[in-house]
Design a protein around this motif. Structure first.
Motif, PDB file in Angstrom:
ATOM      1  N   ALA A  32       0.914  -1.189   0.032  1.00 34.60           N
ATOM      2  CA  ALA A  32       0.088   0.014  -0.075  1.00 34.60           C
ATOM      3  C   ALA A  32       0.980   1.393   0.047  1.00 34.60           C
ATOM      4  N   LEU A  33       0.252   2.267  -0.539  1.00 38.97           N
ATOM      5  CA  LEU A  33       1.016   3.569  -0.339  1.00 38.97           C
ATOM      6  C   LEU A  33       1.737   3.935   0.997  1.00 38.97           C
ATOM      7  N   THR A  34       0.924   3.619   2.087  1.00 38.11           N
ATOM      8  CA  THR A  34       1.143   3.629   3.322  1.00 38.11           C
ATOM      9  C   THR A  34       2.397   2.757   3.889  1.00 38.11           C
ATOM     10  N   ASP A  35       2.649   1.831   2.963  1.00 36.55           N
ATOM     11  CA  ASP A  35       3.971   1.232   3.288  1.00 36.55           C
ATOM     12  C   ASP A  35       5.354   1.927   2.949  1.00 36.55           C
ATOM     13  N   HIS A  36       5.262   2.737   2.156  1.00 34.77           N
ATOM     14  CA  HIS A  36       6.424   3.769   1.735  1.00 34.77           C
ATOM     15  C   HIS A  36       6.162   5.027   2.110  1.00 34.77           C
ATOM     16  N   PRO A  37       5.880   5.618   3.352  1.00 44.63           N
ATOM     17  CA  PRO A  37       5.534   6.822   3.601  1.00 44.63           C
ATOM     18  C   PRO A  37       6.496   7.989   3.244  1.00 44.63           C
ATOM     19  N   ARG A  38       7.610   7.572   3.251  1.00 48.92           N
ATOM     20  CA  ARG A  38       8.569   8.470   2.871  1.00 48.92           C
ATOM     21  C   ARG A  38       8.815   8.761   1.479  1.00 48.92           C
TER      22      ARG A  38
ATOM     23  N   THR B  84      -2.766   8.336  -5.686  1.00 52.08           N
ATOM     24  CA  THR B  84      -3.708   7.475  -4.892  1.00 52.08           C
ATOM     25  C   THR B  84      -4.395   6.616  -5.888  1.00 52.08           C
ATOM     26  N   ASP B  85      -4.998   7.390  -6.808  1.00 53.74           N
ATOM     27  CA  ASP B  85      -5.825   6.316  -8.016  1.00 53.74           C
ATOM     28  C   ASP B  85      -4.959   5.622  -8.936  1.00 53.74           C
ATOM     29  N   VAL B  86      -3.657   6.211  -9.261  1.00 50.83           N
ATOM     30  CA  VAL B  86      -2.664   5.197  -9.888  1.00 50.83           C
ATOM     31  C   VAL B  86      -2.277   4.059  -9.244  1.00 50.83           C
ATOM     32  N   HIS B  87      -2.083   4.154  -8.140  1.00 49.41           N
ATOM     33  CA  HIS B  87      -1.634   3.048  -7.005  1.00 49.41           C
ATOM     34  C   HIS B  87      -2.800   2.078  -7.224  1.00 49.41           C
ATOM     35  N   ALA B  88      -4.022   2.676  -6.781  1.00 52.97           N
ATOM     36  CA  ALA B  88      -5.036   1.779  -6.657  1.00 52.97           C
ATOM     37  C   ALA B  88      -5.342   0.881  -8.124  1.00 52.97           C
TER      38      ALA B  88
ATOM     39  N   HIS C 137      -4.838  -3.105  -8.490  1.00 51.19           N
ATOM     40  CA  HIS C 137      -5.754  -4.057  -9.061  1.00 51.19           C
ATOM     41  C   HIS C 137      -5.832  -4.763 -10.326  1.00 51.19           C
ATOM     42  N   LEU C 138      -4.938  -4.459 -11.081  1.00 46.23           N
ATOM     43  CA  LEU C 138      -4.357  -5.038 -12.080  1.00 46.23           C
ATOM     44  C   LEU C 138      -3.519  -5.997 -12.027  1.00 46.23           C
ATOM     45  N   GLY C 139      -2.765  -6.143 -10.649  1.00 47.59           N
ATOM     46  CA  GLY C 139      -1.605  -6.978 -10.325  1.00 47.59           C
ATOM     47  C   GLY C 139      -0.325  -6.563 -10.706  1.00 47.59           C
ATOM     48  N   ILE C 140      -0.157  -5.163 -11.123  1.00 48.19           N
ATOM     49  CA  ILE C 140       1.122  -4.483 -11.501  1.00 48.19           C
ATOM     50  C   ILE C 140       1.724  -4.188 -10.402  1.00 48.19           C
ATOM     51  N   ASP C 141       3.131  -4.519 -10.394  1.00 49.67           N
ATOM     52  CA  ASP C 141       4.074  -4.020  -9.332  1.00 49.67           C
ATOM     53  C   ASP C 141       3.699  -2.304  -9.098  1.00 49.67           C
ATOM     54  N   ALA C 142       3.355  -2.112  -7.850  1.00 49.04           N
ATOM     55  CA  ALA C 142       3.022  -0.834  -7.433  1.00 49.04           C
ATOM     56  C   ALA C 142       4.229  -0.058  -6.531  1.00 49.04           C
ATOM     57  N   SER C 143       5.523  -0.261  -7.137  1.00 47.49           N
ATOM     58  CA  SER C 143       6.332   0.548  -6.240  1.00 47.49           C
ATOM     59  C   SER C 143       6.359   1.904  -6.364  1.00 47.49           C
ATOM     60  N   PRO C 144       6.955   2.669  -5.287  1.00 44.15           N
ATOM     61  CA  PRO C 144       6.850   4.174  -5.368  1.00 44.15           C
ATOM     62  C   PRO C 144       7.279   4.618  -6.742  1.00 44.15           C
ATOM     63  N   ASP C 145       8.359   4.177  -7.350  1.00 40.51           N
ATOM     64  CA  ASP C 145       8.942   4.687  -8.525  1.00 40.51           C
ATOM     65  C   ASP C 145       7.992   4.341  -9.605  1.00 40.51           C
ATOM     66  N   GLN C 146       7.325   3.259  -9.755  1.00 40.45           N
ATOM     67  CA  GLN C 146       6.348   3.025 -10.822  1.00 40.45           C
ATOM     68  C   GLN C 146       5.311   4.000 -10.666  1.00 40.45           C
ATOM     69  N   VAL C 147       4.536   4.008  -9.302  1.00 39.19           N
ATOM     70  CA  VAL C 147       3.584   4.815  -9.093  1.00 39.19           C
ATOM     71  C   VAL C 147       3.826   6.329  -9.623  1.00 39.19           C
TER      72      VAL C 147
END
Length: 83
Positions: free
Chosen positions: A3-9, A35-39, A43-53
């Motif tokens: 989740a986004l909260t897993d990488h607050p910094r 937030t929408d991009v992360h969601a 949802h699509l099962g894509i790696d939502a790393s902070p850099d990718q988001v």
């Protein structure tokens, strides 16, 4: 999926960079985009790393910026009152 909260910094830094880069948009709109991009990625099962988001959010914001007509955004309330 993280989740986004897993990488607050990292999320805070990305929001700061994108808000500065796209200062034409309100900070809340940039935050909502991230937030929408992360969601969507999650949802699509894509790696939502902070850099990718951040990269995907930047593409969305750039698309919004480029979609503005050359004359600027029109006001939904009717513009300048008929003048």
């Amino acid at each position: 999926m993280p989740a986004l909260t897993d990488h607050p910094r990292a999320t805070h830094d990305a929001l700061a960079r994108l808000s500065e880069e796209f200062a034409i948009f309100p900070t809340e709109a940039v935050r909502r985009c991230v937030t929408d991009v992360h969601a969507c990625m999650t949802h699509l099962g894509i790696d939502a790393s902070p850099d990718q988001v951040e990269r995907m959010a930047r593409e969305h914001l750039l698309g919004m910026l480029k979609s503005e007509p050359p004359s600027g955004r029109t006001r939904a309330s009717g513009g300048d009152g008929g003048h």
